[in-house]
Motif scaffolding. Structure first.
Motif, PDB file in Angstrom:
ATOM      1  N   MET A   1       0.855  -1.178   0.000  1.00  0.00           N
ATOM      2  CA  MET A   1       0.000   0.000   0.000  1.00  0.00           C
ATOM      3  C   MET A   1       0.893   1.231   0.000  1.00  0.00           C
ATOM      4  SD  MET A   1      -2.858   1.130   2.804  1.00  0.00           S
ATOM      5  CE  MET A   1      -1.797   1.195   4.215  1.00  0.00           C
ATOM      6  N   TRP A   2       0.494   2.234  -0.787  1.00  0.00           N
ATOM      7  CA  TRP A   2       1.227   3.492  -0.894  1.00  0.00           C
ATOM      8  C   TRP A   2       0.370   4.634  -0.347  1.00  0.00           C
ATOM      9  CZ3 TRP A   2       6.226   4.061  -2.330  1.00  0.00           C
ATOM     10  CH2 TRP A   2       6.843   2.935  -2.867  1.00  0.00           C
ATOM     11  N   ILE A   3       1.014   5.521   0.377  1.00  0.00           N
ATOM     12  CA  ILE A   3       0.341   6.676   0.976  1.00  0.00           C
ATOM     13  C   ILE A   3       1.060   7.927   0.471  1.00  0.00           C
ATOM     14  CG2 ILE A   3      -0.281   7.830   3.126  1.00  0.00           C
ATOM     15  CD1 ILE A   3       0.585   4.729   4.164  1.00  0.00           C
ATOM     16  N   GLY A   4       0.285   8.858  -0.083  1.00  0.00           N
ATOM     17  CA  GLY A   4       0.862  10.101  -0.568  1.00  0.00           C
ATOM     18  C   GLY A   4       0.120  11.283   0.001  1.00  0.00           C
ATOM     19  N   TRP A   5       0.825  12.408   0.137  1.00  0.00           N
ATOM     20  CA  TRP A   5       0.177  13.607   0.658  1.00  0.00           C
ATOM     21  C   TRP A   5       0.780  14.856   0.030  1.00  0.00           C
ATOM     22  CZ3 TRP A   5       3.612  10.650   3.320  1.00  0.00           C
ATOM     23  CH2 TRP A   5       4.771  11.271   3.765  1.00  0.00           C
ATOM     24  N   LEU A   6      -0.025  15.882   0.038  1.00  0.00           N
ATOM     25  CA  LEU A   6       0.373  17.217  -0.423  1.00  0.00           C
ATOM     26  C   LEU A   6       0.022  18.222   0.653  1.00  0.00           C
ATOM     27  CD1 LEU A   6      -0.999  17.417  -4.081  1.00  0.00           C
ATOM     28  CD2 LEU A   6       1.365  17.743  -3.414  1.00  0.00           C
ATOM     29  N   GLU A   7       0.877  19.195   0.835  1.00  0.00           N
ATOM     30  CA  GLU A   7       0.594  20.327   1.714  1.00  0.00           C
ATOM     31  C   GLU A   7       0.712  21.594   0.882  1.00  0.00           C
ATOM     32  OE1 GLU A   7       2.187  19.481   6.072  1.00  0.00           O
ATOM     33  OE2 GLU A   7       3.755  19.242   4.540  1.00  0.00           O
ATOM     34  N   PHE A   8      -0.392  22.285   0.709  1.00  0.00           N
ATOM     35  CA  PHE A   8      -0.413  23.529  -0.056  1.00  0.00           C
ATOM     36  C   PHE A   8      -0.333  24.718   0.883  1.00  0.00           C
ATOM     37  CE2 PHE A   8      -3.152  20.735  -2.775  1.00  0.00           C
ATOM     38  CZ  PHE A   8      -2.293  20.659  -3.862  1.00  0.00           C
ATOM     39  N   ASP A   9       0.493  25.688   0.521  1.00  0.00           N
ATOM     40  CA  ASP A   9       0.523  26.983   1.202  1.00  0.00           C
ATOM     41  C   ASP A   9      -0.030  27.977   0.191  1.00  0.00           C
ATOM     42  OD1 ASP A   9       0.959  29.115   2.899  1.00  0.00           O
ATOM     43  OD2 ASP A   9       3.129  29.099   2.692  1.00  0.00           O
ATOM     44  N   ILE A  10      -1.144  28.613   0.547  1.00  0.00           N
ATOM     45  CA  ILE A  10      -1.903  29.423  -0.410  1.00  0.00           C
ATOM     46  C   ILE A  10      -2.046  30.849   0.100  1.00  0.00           C
ATOM     47  CG2 ILE A  10      -4.194  29.692  -1.436  1.00  0.00           C
ATOM     48  CD1 ILE A  10      -4.427  26.628  -1.273  1.00  0.00           C
ATOM     49  N   LEU A  11      -1.891  31.796  -0.819  1.00  0.00           N
ATOM     50  CA  LEU A  11      -2.172  33.203  -0.548  1.00  0.00           C
ATOM     51  C   LEU A  11      -3.502  33.524  -1.216  1.00  0.00           C
ATOM     52  CD1 LEU A  11      -1.216  35.952   0.578  1.00  0.00           C
ATOM     53  CD2 LEU A  11      -0.159  36.355  -1.655  1.00  0.00           C
ATOM     54  N   LEU A  12      -4.432  34.042  -0.428  1.00  0.00           N
ATOM     55  CA  LEU A  12      -5.756  34.365  -0.942  1.00  0.00           C
ATOM     56  C   LEU A  12      -5.766  35.803  -1.447  1.00  0.00           C
ATOM     57  CD1 LEU A  12      -7.742  32.745   1.969  1.00  0.00           C
ATOM     58  CD2 LEU A  12      -7.197  31.735  -0.224  1.00  0.00           C
ATOM     59  N   ARG A  51      -4.068  33.852   4.260  1.00  0.00           N
ATOM     60  CA  ARG A  51      -3.260  32.655   4.005  1.00  0.00           C
ATOM     61  C   ARG A  51      -4.062  31.419   4.373  1.00  0.00           C
ATOM     62  NH1 ARG A  51       2.421  33.423   4.601  1.00  0.00           N
ATOM     63  NH2 ARG A  51       2.704  31.216   4.107  1.00  0.00           N
ATOM     64  N   ALA A  52      -3.770  30.326   3.707  1.00  0.00           N
ATOM     65  CA  ALA A  52      -4.424  29.054   4.020  1.00  0.00           C
ATOM     66  C   ALA A  52      -3.458  27.915   3.761  1.00  0.00           C
ATOM     67  CB  ALA A  52      -5.685  28.861   3.173  1.00  0.00           C
ATOM     68  N   GLY A  53      -3.599  26.887   4.543  1.00  0.00           N
ATOM     69  CA  GLY A  53      -2.895  25.637   4.307  1.00  0.00           C
ATOM     70  C   GLY A  53      -3.940  24.571   4.041  1.00  0.00           C
ATOM     71  N   ILE A  54      -3.747  23.813   2.987  1.00  0.00           N
ATOM     72  CA  ILE A  54      -4.662  22.725   2.654  1.00  0.00           C
ATOM     73  C   ILE A  54      -3.836  21.450   2.548  1.00  0.00           C
ATOM     74  CG2 ILE A  54      -6.225  21.764   0.917  1.00  0.00           C
ATOM     75  CD1 ILE A  54      -7.026  24.609   0.185  1.00  0.00           C
ATOM     76  N   GLY A  55      -4.319  20.401   3.205  1.00  0.00           N
ATOM     77  CA  GLY A  55      -3.665  19.108   3.144  1.00  0.00           C
ATOM     78  C   GLY A  55      -4.503  18.119   2.355  1.00  0.00           C
ATOM     79  N   VAL A  56      -3.831  17.286   1.570  1.00  0.00           N
ATOM     80  CA  VAL A  56      -4.484  16.270   0.751  1.00  0.00           C
ATOM     81  C   VAL A  56      -3.752  14.949   0.982  1.00  0.00           C
ATOM     82  CG1 VAL A  56      -4.975  15.533  -1.623  1.00  0.00           C
ATOM     83  CG2 VAL A  56      -5.111  17.950  -1.022  1.00  0.00           C
ATOM     84  N   ALA A  57      -4.511  13.870   1.147  1.00  0.00           N
ATOM     85  CA  ALA A  57      -3.912  12.542   1.311  1.00  0.00           C
ATOM     86  C   ALA A  57      -4.633  11.529   0.437  1.00  0.00           C
ATOM     87  CB  ALA A  57      -3.995  12.109   2.771  1.00  0.00           C
ATOM     88  N   VAL A  58      -3.867  10.562  -0.061  1.00  0.00           N
ATOM     89  CA  VAL A  58      -4.425   9.512  -0.916  1.00  0.00           C
ATOM     90  C   VAL A  58      -3.712   8.193  -0.615  1.00  0.00           C
ATOM     91  CG1 VAL A  58      -2.868  10.019  -2.851  1.00  0.00           C
ATOM     92  CG2 VAL A  58      -5.025   8.903  -3.301  1.00  0.00           C
ATOM     93  N   VAL A  59      -4.458   7.126  -0.702  1.00  0.00           N
ATOM     94  CA  VAL A  59      -3.928   5.774  -0.494  1.00  0.00           C
ATOM     95  C   VAL A  59      -4.280   4.943  -1.718  1.00  0.00           C
ATOM     96  CG1 VAL A  59      -4.070   3.692   0.924  1.00  0.00           C
ATOM     97  CG2 VAL A  59      -4.218   5.937   2.003  1.00  0.00           C
ATOM     98  N   ALA A  60      -3.307   4.169  -2.211  1.00  0.00           N
ATOM     99  CA  ALA A  60      -3.559   3.315  -3.381  1.00  0.00           C
ATOM    100  C   ALA A  60      -2.607   2.118  -3.351  1.00  0.00           C
ATOM    101  CB  ALA A  60      -3.366   4.106  -4.669  1.00  0.00           C
ATOM    102  N   ALA A  61      -2.866   1.184  -4.227  1.00  0.00           N
ATOM    103  CA  ALA A  61      -2.070  -0.039  -4.284  1.00  0.00           C
ATOM    104  C   ALA A  61      -0.700   0.172  -4.917  1.00  0.00           C
ATOM    105  CB  ALA A  61      -2.828  -1.117  -5.049  1.00  0.00           C
TER     106      ALA A  61
END
Length: 97
Positions: A1-12, A51-61
Motif C-alpha cells: 500500500m502506498w500513501i501520498g500527501w500534499l501540503e499547499f501553502d496558499i495566498l488568498l 493565508r491558508a494551508g490545505i492538506g491532501v492525502a491519498v492511499v492506493a495499491a
C-alpha cells in the motif's frame, strides 16, 4: 500500500475576514474531495485571513497511481484564479516503511 500527501501553502486574494476566507477555501477542499476521491482539509494558517494551508492525502495499491492523483490535485489548485499557490510539499511512503 502506498500513501501520498500534499501540503499547499496558499495566498488568498482580496479577502478581508475569516468568513470570506472560508468561502474561498471550502469550495477548493470540496472539489479536491469530489474530483479525486482524496482526503482533504484546511490544515494551516487557521487564524490568518489571507493565508491558508490545505492538506491532501491519498492511499492506493501502487505508487504510480498515487503520484498521478497528487499531480492532478496540484494542477487543479495551481489553476485556481482566485488564489496564489505559494508552495506545494509532497510525500510518498510505502506502508511498510
Amino acid at each position: 500500500m502506498w500513501i501520498g500527501w500534499l501540503e499547499f501553502d496558499i495566498l488568498l486574494g482580496a479577502v478581508a475576514s475569516l468568513k470570506q476566507k472560508r468561502s474561498v477555501v471550502r469550495p477548493i477542499v470540496a472539489e479536491l474531495r469530489k474530483r479525486f476521491a482524496v482526503s482533504a482539509a484546511e490544515t494551516g494558517h487557521l487564524d490568518l485571513h489571507r493565508r491558508a494551508g490545505i492538506g491532501v492525502a491519498v492511499v492506493a495499491a501502487d505508487a504510480a497511481h498515487v503520484t498521478e492523483v497528487l499531480d492532478a490535485a496540484e494542477h487543479l489548485v495551481a489553476a485556481r484564479p482566485e488564489i496564489e499557490l505559494l508552495s506545494a510539499r509532497r510525500g510518498l511512503r510505502r506502508s511498510d516503511d
